[in-house]
Design a protein around this motif. Structure first.
Motif, mmCIF file in Angstrom:
data_model
loop_
_atom_site.group_PDB
_atom_site.id
_atom_site.type_symbol
_atom_site.label_atom_id
_atom_site.label_comp_id
_atom_site.label_asym_id
_atom_site.label_seq_id
_atom_site.Cartn_x
_atom_site.Cartn_y
_atom_site.Cartn_z
ATOM 1 N N GLN A 30 0.864 -1.162 0.204
ATOM 2 C CA GLN A 30 0.131 0.211 -0.035
ATOM 3 C C GLN A 30 0.411 1.830 -0.163
ATOM 4 O O GLN A 30 0.517 2.005 -0.953
ATOM 5 C CB GLN A 30 -1.087 -0.215 1.395
ATOM 6 C CG GLN A 30 -1.809 -1.307 1.395
ATOM 7 C CD GLN A 30 -2.660 -1.181 2.361
ATOM 8 O OE1 GLN A 30 -2.500 -0.775 3.421
ATOM 9 N NE2 GLN A 30 -4.441 -2.027 2.340
ATOM 10 N N LYS A 31 1.524 1.064 0.965
ATOM 11 C CA LYS A 31 3.304 2.300 1.284
ATOM 12 C C LYS A 31 3.691 2.680 -0.397
ATOM 13 O O LYS A 31 3.581 3.712 -0.804
ATOM 14 C CB LYS A 31 3.611 2.344 1.950
ATOM 15 C CG LYS A 31 3.067 2.615 3.347
ATOM 16 C CD LYS A 31 4.126 2.331 4.756
ATOM 17 C CE LYS A 31 3.977 2.241 6.268
ATOM 18 N NZ LYS A 31 4.347 2.613 6.383
ATOM 19 N N ASN A 32 3.769 1.372 -0.864
ATOM 20 C CA ASN A 32 4.279 1.414 -2.000
ATOM 21 C C ASN A 32 4.036 1.574 -3.309
ATOM 22 O O ASN A 32 4.641 3.360 -4.277
ATOM 23 C CB ASN A 32 5.001 0.265 -2.608
ATOM 24 C CG ASN A 32 6.593 0.309 -4.128
ATOM 25 O OD1 ASN A 32 7.328 1.238 -3.356
ATOM 26 N ND2 ASN A 32 5.661 -0.267 -4.475
ATOM 27 N N GLN A 33 2.555 1.319 -3.687
ATOM 28 C CA GLN A 33 1.521 2.338 -4.468
ATOM 29 C C GLN A 33 1.305 3.968 -4.538
ATOM 30 O O GLN A 33 1.018 4.165 -5.325
ATOM 31 C CB GLN A 33 -0.103 1.456 -4.601
ATOM 32 C CG GLN A 33 0.791 -0.047 -4.953
ATOM 33 C CD GLN A 33 -0.464 -1.072 -4.335
ATOM 34 O OE1 GLN A 33 -1.940 -0.243 -4.128
ATOM 35 N NE2 GLN A 33 -1.141 -2.009 -4.834
ATOM 36 N N LYS A 34 1.346 4.049 -3.432
ATOM 37 C CA LYS A 34 0.661 5.954 -2.305
ATOM 38 C C LYS A 34 2.277 6.456 -3.797
ATOM 39 O O LYS A 34 2.026 8.091 -4.138
ATOM 40 C CB LYS A 34 0.812 5.760 -1.800
ATOM 41 C CG LYS A 34 -0.203 5.459 -0.900
ATOM 42 C CD LYS A 34 -0.887 5.697 0.600
ATOM 43 C CE LYS A 34 -1.852 5.651 0.823
ATOM 44 N NZ LYS A 34 -2.177 5.762 2.491
ATOM 45 N N LYS A 35 3.320 5.939 -3.354
ATOM 46 C CA LYS A 35 4.808 6.657 -3.473
ATOM 47 C C LYS A 35 4.791 6.828 -5.101
ATOM 48 O O LYS A 35 5.601 7.901 -5.305
ATOM 49 C CB LYS A 35 5.229 5.823 -3.047
ATOM 50 C CG LYS A 35 6.785 6.752 -2.800
ATOM 51 C CD LYS A 35 7.979 6.404 -1.843
ATOM 52 C CE LYS A 35 9.971 6.647 -2.323
ATOM 53 N NZ LYS A 35 10.602 5.912 -0.972
ATOM 54 N N GLY A 37 2.991 5.046 -7.273
ATOM 55 C CA GLY A 37 1.458 5.002 -8.615
ATOM 56 C C GLY A 37 1.567 3.263 -8.916
ATOM 57 O O GLY A 37 0.375 3.243 -9.362
#
Length: 217
Positions: A30-35, A37
């Motif tokens: 989740q954090k990686n996707q927010k960072k 995209g």
């Protein structure tokens, strides 16, 4: 997402290890996707994913019902000897309510990119006593005692040690040490297994840190 295991479940420690691993993977994604995209398989992010999380054990050794965190922290320090891991909150150096703002600042300063797993005692319904609950939400220490100390961490591990009441006297006066100790053994076994697994992937060297002066022990 939440996982629950009863203290009398013989596989509870294994369940804690597997559940924490899943929650940490989900949190990382989740954090990686927010960072970024989108998901990524870069070597740098892969190493961060495999890195051991920082463990923060909240509570006080002055009250049996609130000593789950410090006891778990002390057990973890023993079970992870030889690993490059950071464990804050032990019987010798507890992280109590008055230390929360300081430990939060320390985590932001010393571990800005690390995943944080928090451990604490909690009150709940009578039928929930003895349950260990792992969640993908931050810990809100003192919530059961109507204290507003703010959230801390990424993943929380709570041990339900007493029934919730208006004054929470159950947490303070009627909790059995055996229950708290058994829960701490389960939590420390599960978390230690996870830390050993993560560290073995990275071949990390030995180091342990004191909460107040950060000196290598």
């Amino acid at each position: 997402m939440e996982y629950s295991f009863h203290v009398f479940n013989k596989l509870a420690a294994d369940g804690v290890a597997l559940s924490l691993d899943r929650l940490l993977k989900r949190d990382f994604q989740q954090k990686n996707q927010k960072k970024t995209g989108a998901g990524t398989s870069s070597t740098e992010n892969s190493e961060l994913f495999n890195a051991p999380p920082v463990i923060v054990c909240v509570g006080s050794d002055l009250v049996i019902g609130d000593s789950l965190g410090p006891i778990t922290g002390s057990m973890l320090r023993y079970k992870t000897q030889g690993l490059n891991v950071f464990i804050y909150g032990t019987l010798a150096s507890p992280v109590t309510a008055k230390e929360i703002k300081y430990i939060r600042a320390l985590l932001q300063d010393a571990h800005p990119n690390s995943q944080i797993v928090t451990v604490d005692a909690a009150v709940g319904e009578e039928g929930d006593i003895g349950l260990i609950k792992l969640s993908d939400s931050p810990l809100k220490p003192g919530a059961g005692a109507q204290k507003k100390l703010g959230a801390i961490g990424d993943i929380s591990a709570l041990g339900i040690v007493a029934e919730k009441s208006v004054a929470n006297y159950g947490l303070l006066n009627t909790t059995r040490l055996n229950l708290v100790y058994t829960m701490s053994e389960i939590l420390s076994d599960g978390i230690a297994a996870l830390l050993w697994n993560r560290c073995s992937k990275n071949n990390t060297p030995s180091k342990n840190v004191d909460i107040y002066n950060r000196e290598v022990l």
